[in-house]
Design a protein around this motif. Structure first.
Motif, short mmCIF file in Angstrom:
data_model
loop_
_atom_site.label_atom_id
_atom_site.label_comp_id
_atom_site.label_asym_id
_atom_site.label_seq_id
_atom_site.Cartn_x
_atom_site.Cartn_y
_atom_site.Cartn_z
N LEU A 24 0.83 -1.21 0.00
CA LEU A 24 0.00 0.00 0.00
C LEU A 24 0.86 1.26 0.00
O LEU A 24 0.51 2.26 -0.63
N GLN A 25 1.99 1.20 0.69
CA GLN A 25 2.88 2.37 0.69
C GLN A 25 3.40 2.64 -0.73
O GLN A 25 3.42 3.78 -1.18
N VAL A 26 3.80 1.60 -1.42
CA VAL A 26 4.30 1.75 -2.79
C VAL A 26 3.16 2.22 -3.71
O VAL A 26 3.36 3.10 -4.55
N ALA A 27 1.98 1.65 -3.53
CA ALA A 27 0.84 2.03 -4.38
C ALA A 27 0.47 3.50 -4.23
O ALA A 27 0.03 4.13 -5.19
N LEU A 28 0.66 4.04 -3.04
CA LEU A 28 0.30 5.44 -2.79
C LEU A 28 1.50 6.39 -2.86
O LEU A 28 1.37 7.58 -2.54
N ALA A 29 2.65 5.89 -3.29
CA ALA A 29 3.88 6.69 -3.27
C ALA A 29 3.82 7.95 -4.12
O ALA A 29 4.51 8.92 -3.84
N ALA A 30 2.99 7.98 -5.14
CA ALA A 30 2.90 9.16 -5.99
C ALA A 30 2.19 10.32 -5.29
O ALA A 30 2.31 11.47 -5.71
N LEU A 31 1.47 10.03 -4.22
CA LEU A 31 0.76 11.06 -3.46
C LEU A 31 1.65 11.50 -2.30
O LEU A 31 2.04 10.68 -1.49
N PRO A 32 1.96 12.79 -2.20
CA PRO A 32 2.89 13.23 -1.16
C PRO A 32 2.33 13.04 0.26
O PRO A 32 1.35 13.65 0.64
N ASN A 33 2.96 12.14 0.99
CA ASN A 33 2.64 11.85 2.39
C ASN A 33 1.21 11.38 2.64
O ASN A 33 0.70 11.49 3.74
N ILE A 34 0.58 10.84 1.63
CA ILE A 34 -0.71 10.18 1.80
C ILE A 34 -0.39 8.69 1.85
O ILE A 34 0.15 8.14 0.90
N GLU A 35 -0.67 8.07 2.98
CA GLU A 35 -0.26 6.68 3.17
C GLU A 35 -1.26 5.94 4.05
O GLU A 35 -2.02 6.55 4.78
N ALA A 36 -1.25 4.63 3.94
CA ALA A 36 -2.14 3.78 4.74
C ALA A 36 -1.40 3.09 5.88
O ALA A 36 -2.02 2.39 6.68
N VAL A 37 -0.10 3.30 5.99
CA VAL A 37 0.69 2.63 7.01
C VAL A 37 0.21 3.00 8.41
O VAL A 37 0.05 2.15 9.27
N SER A 38 -0.04 4.28 8.64
CA SER A 38 -0.50 4.72 9.97
C SER A 38 -1.80 4.03 10.35
O SER A 38 -1.95 3.53 11.47
N LEU A 39 -2.73 4.00 9.42
CA LEU A 39 -4.01 3.34 9.66
C LEU A 39 -3.79 1.87 10.01
O LEU A 39 -4.34 1.35 10.99
N LEU A 40 -2.96 1.20 9.23
CA LEU A 40 -2.73 -0.23 9.45
C LEU A 40 -1.99 -0.49 10.76
O LEU A 40 -2.29 -1.47 11.44
N VAL A 41 -1.06 0.36 11.13
CA VAL A 41 -0.36 0.18 12.41
C VAL A 41 -1.38 0.25 13.55
O VAL A 41 -1.35 -0.57 14.47
N MET A 42 -2.29 1.20 13.47
CA MET A 42 -3.31 1.32 14.52
C MET A 42 -4.23 0.09 14.53
O MET A 42 -4.48 -0.49 15.59
N VAL A 43 -4.71 -0.31 13.38
CA VAL A 43 -5.61 -1.47 13.29
C VAL A 43 -4.90 -2.74 13.75
O VAL A 43 -5.43 -3.50 14.56
N TYR A 44 -3.69 -2.96 13.25
CA TYR A 44 -2.94 -4.15 13.63
C TYR A 44 -2.69 -4.19 15.14
O TYR A 44 -2.78 -5.24 15.76
#
Length: 171
Positions: A24-44
């Motif tokens: 997901l980080q790679v898929a969203l890499a074109a968007l500046p600092n828009i990422e799903a990692v934070s969401l997933l860290v919280m959910v996980y």
């Protein structure tokens, strides 16, 4: 996940969850600092508890293999653990807005957290210069994290909890 035996099935599942973060980080890499990692860290963290430590370790290693090693690696060793610790402390929170505010605040503070690695090398001036230069990206990070958590935290938590229940139930 606390105090339960780590099976091969669980180990594979945790590794796949780390790979999902990288993908997901790679898929969203074109968007500046828009990422799903934070969401997933919280959910996980909320669903898996201490299992998130393994996921974060695999995530950082995969990131290093993908992007190489630089000073950002030092910050990645603690920035995601900070978010996981905050999510663990708030794990019983049911408010969508609460999770969105946590995620947004984390995005806003991300640059400052990452700039901490420059303190030993360049002191407060280097820390401040690095942090201030990144504030526009931190603002985008804040907004993206807020919206993503507001819309996706609950459904992601529900889906992961169901999947993890199945993994733990299978022998």
């Amino acid at each position: 996940m606390e105090r339960r035996r780590m099976t091969t099935r669980k180990l594979v599942a945790l590794s796949l969850l780390a790979a999902v973060m990288v993908g997901l980080q790679v898929a969203l890499a074109a968007l500046p600092n828009i990422e799903a990692v934070s969401l997933l860290v919280m959910v996980y963290t909320v669903v898996l508890g201490s299992g998130v430590a393994y996921i974060l370790a695999v995530f950082v290693v995969l990131e290093m293999l993908l992007w190489g090693v630089h000073t950002w690696v030092l910050s990645y060793l603690y920035v995601w653990a900070v978010l996981a610790a905050l999510a663990w402390l708030l794990r019983r929170m049911e408010s969508r807005l609460g999770w969105a505010l946590l995620s947004g605040a984390y995005g806003l503070s991300f640059g400052a957290l990452c700039a901490l690695v420059y303190l030993p090398v360049g002191g407060w001036r280097m820390f401040a210069a690095t942090w201030v230069a990144g504030i526009p990206f931190d603002l985008l990070h804040c907004g993206g994290n807020f919206v993503m958590a507001l819309l996706l935290f609950r459904p992601c938590r529900r889906v992961l909890a169901l999947l993890w229940e199945r993994i733990e139930g299978e022998k």
